[in-house]
Design an enzyme around this catalytic site. Structure first.
Site, short mmCIF file in Angstrom:
data_model
loop_
_atom_site.label_atom_id
_atom_site.label_comp_id
_atom_site.label_asym_id
_atom_site.label_seq_id
_atom_site.Cartn_x
_atom_site.Cartn_y
_atom_site.Cartn_z
CB ILE A 51 -0.93 0.01 1.23
CG1 ILE A 51 -1.77 -1.27 1.27
CG2 ILE A 51 -1.83 1.25 1.21
CD1 ILE A 51 -2.46 -1.53 2.59
N PRO A 52 1.01 1.93 -1.13
CG PRO A 52 0.76 2.80 -3.30
CD PRO A 52 0.27 1.70 -2.39
CB CYS A 53 0.75 5.21 2.88
SG CYS A 53 2.20 4.69 3.78
CG HIS A 54 5.60 6.38 -0.95
ND1 HIS A 54 5.25 5.04 -1.03
CD2 HIS A 54 6.05 6.74 -2.17
CE1 HIS A 54 5.50 4.61 -2.26
NE2 HIS A 54 5.99 5.63 -2.97
#
Length: 102
Positions: A51-54
């Protein structure tokens, strides 16, 4: 499916080299009032490599100092490694790198 699960699925759609705002993720997740919920969900990201929360930033392109997986500098490093560019004041160039999904 919980609200967090819906948010995670939305964030997974943000392409590499693009960013979305908390409000944009909230709207796409079904409730434009969920901006803070998005923040809480991303802070609890159960799969940081998946999950690419960045890729989620504030509406003006600012990074959050509370980035859960290494702080603001780590978020900047991850985005730069994907080709995201920053303005002189340190914000993401939101006009160039915003995910245009709406």
């Amino acid at each position: 499916m919980s609200s967090f699960d819906i948010i995670y699925e939305t964030v997974k759609l943000i392409p590499k080299g693009k960013v979305a705002t908390y409000g944009q993720v909230a709207t796409l997740s079904g409730n434009p009032k969920w901006s803070r919920v998005v923040g809480y969900a991303l802070h609890r990201n159960p799969e940081p490599g998946v999950i690419p929360c960045h890729r989620v930033v504030m509406k003006d392109g600012s990074l959050t100092p509370a980035f859960a997986f290494g702080g603001e500098n780590r978020q900047r490093e991850l985005l730069k490694s994907e080709g995201v560019e920053f303005l002189e004041d340190g914000r993401v160039d939101i006009e160039r790198f915003r995910w245009r999904n709406l």
